[in-house]
Design a protein around this motif. Structure first.
Motif, short mmCIF file in Angstrom:
data_model
loop_
_atom_site.label_atom_id
_atom_site.label_comp_id
_atom_site.label_asym_id
_atom_site.label_seq_id
_atom_site.Cartn_x
_atom_site.Cartn_y
_atom_site.Cartn_z
N MET A 94 0.65 -1.02 -0.29
CA MET A 94 0.24 -0.02 -0.10
C MET A 94 0.90 1.54 0.08
O MET A 94 0.82 2.18 -1.09
CB MET A 94 -0.72 -0.11 1.15
N ILE A 95 1.82 0.82 0.76
CA ILE A 95 3.04 2.17 0.64
C ILE A 95 3.37 2.70 0.26
O ILE A 95 3.68 3.18 -0.71
CB ILE A 95 3.73 2.70 2.29
N LYS A 96 3.85 1.57 -1.03
CA LYS A 96 4.98 1.03 -2.10
C LYS A 96 3.82 2.14 -3.08
O LYS A 96 4.41 2.64 -3.92
CB LYS A 96 5.45 0.45 -2.33
N ASP A 97 2.71 1.55 -3.16
CA ASP A 97 1.46 2.48 -4.49
C ASP A 97 1.42 3.85 -4.14
O ASP A 97 1.65 4.67 -5.02
CB ASP A 97 0.27 1.21 -4.63
N TYR A 98 1.73 4.10 -3.03
CA TYR A 98 1.73 5.46 -2.83
C TYR A 98 2.27 6.51 -3.21
O TYR A 98 2.35 6.87 -3.85
CB TYR A 98 0.51 5.32 -1.11
N ILE A 99 4.09 5.13 -2.89
CA ILE A 99 4.77 6.59 -3.48
C ILE A 99 5.15 6.36 -4.77
O ILE A 99 5.75 7.61 -5.50
CB ILE A 99 6.07 5.49 -3.12
N SER A 100 4.46 5.10 -5.66
CA SER A 100 5.43 5.68 -6.67
C SER A 100 4.38 6.50 -7.55
O SER A 100 4.30 7.54 -8.38
CB SER A 100 4.65 4.08 -7.38
N VAL A 130 2.87 9.33 -5.94
CA VAL A 130 3.56 10.73 -5.06
C VAL A 130 4.99 11.29 -6.70
O VAL A 130 4.59 12.04 -7.40
CB VAL A 130 3.80 10.59 -4.02
N GLU A 131 5.52 9.55 -7.00
CA GLU A 131 6.55 9.89 -7.71
C GLU A 131 6.12 10.40 -9.18
O GLU A 131 6.65 11.53 -9.60
CB GLU A 131 7.38 8.80 -7.66
N ALA A 132 5.08 9.68 -9.20
CA ALA A 132 4.69 10.43 -10.47
C ALA A 132 3.63 11.26 -11.27
O ALA A 132 3.42 11.53 -12.35
CB ALA A 132 3.27 8.79 -11.22
N GLY A 133 3.38 12.03 -9.52
CA GLY A 133 2.79 13.52 -9.83
C GLY A 133 1.46 13.08 -10.19
O GLY A 133 0.22 13.68 -10.99
N LYS A 134 1.53 12.14 -9.99
CA LYS A 134 -0.64 11.87 -10.17
C LYS A 134 -1.34 11.95 -8.52
O LYS A 134 -2.32 11.49 -8.67
CB LYS A 134 -0.87 10.34 -10.97
N CYS A 135 -0.83 12.52 -8.24
CA CYS A 135 -1.93 12.69 -6.45
C CYS A 135 -2.45 14.19 -6.26
O CYS A 135 -1.87 14.77 -7.36
CB CYS A 135 -0.59 12.84 -5.53
N SER A 136 -3.76 14.41 -5.94
CA SER A 136 -4.25 15.40 -6.06
C SER A 136 -3.66 15.95 -4.90
O SER A 136 -2.82 15.71 -4.25
CB SER A 136 -5.77 15.56 -5.51
N ALA A 137 -4.07 17.38 -5.19
CA ALA A 137 -3.83 18.67 -3.73
C ALA A 137 -4.02 18.67 -2.55
O ALA A 137 -3.49 18.02 -1.50
CB ALA A 137 -4.24 20.00 -4.00
N LYS A 138 -5.21 17.39 -2.27
CA LYS A 138 -5.96 17.09 -1.19
C LYS A 138 -4.90 16.37 -0.31
O LYS A 138 -4.68 16.11 0.72
CB LYS A 138 -7.54 16.87 -1.46
N GLU A 139 -4.87 14.89 -1.08
CA GLU A 139 -3.77 14.49 -0.93
C GLU A 139 -3.02 14.29 0.01
O GLU A 139 -2.13 13.98 0.51
CB GLU A 139 -3.60 13.65 -1.87
N ILE A 140 -2.28 15.68 -1.43
CA ILE A 140 -0.65 15.46 -0.94
C ILE A 140 -0.48 16.82 0.77
O ILE A 140 -0.01 16.83 1.59
CB ILE A 140 -0.15 16.81 -1.52
N LYS A 141 -2.23 17.27 1.10
CA LYS A 141 -1.87 18.05 2.55
C LYS A 141 -2.31 17.07 3.37
O LYS A 141 -1.77 17.49 4.39
CB LYS A 141 -3.40 19.14 1.84
#
Length: 68
Positions: free
Chosen positions: A1-7, A9-20
């Motif tokens: 789960m964490i590895k998927d989320y890290i990838s 973030v690295e790919a730039g597919k996270c929304s602003a809400k997720e980053i906050k």
């Protein structure tokens, strides 16, 4: 789960809400770890400058006082 989320973030597919949300979670985790690992401190409240303030928490003995 964490590895998927890290990838994600690295790919730039996270929304602003997720980053906050990630930032808030990391800050709260840091505060909790800091509170756990910090040394215990003892505080003294009041001024003990020789004018009779001894910092005693006991109540005065009312039986010794004279009733006038």
């Amino acid at each position: 789960m964490i590895k998927d989320y890290i990838s994600k973030v690295e790919a730039g597919k996270c929304s602003a809400k997720e980053i906050k949300l990630i930032a808030i979670c990391l800050i709260l985790i840091g505060i909790i770890i800091g509170m756990i690992l910090s040394p215990a401190r003892v505080f003294t409240f009041g001024s003990f400058n020789g004018n009779g303030n001894t910092g005693s928490l006991t109540t005065p003995d009312l039986k010794k006082k004279k009733m006038t």
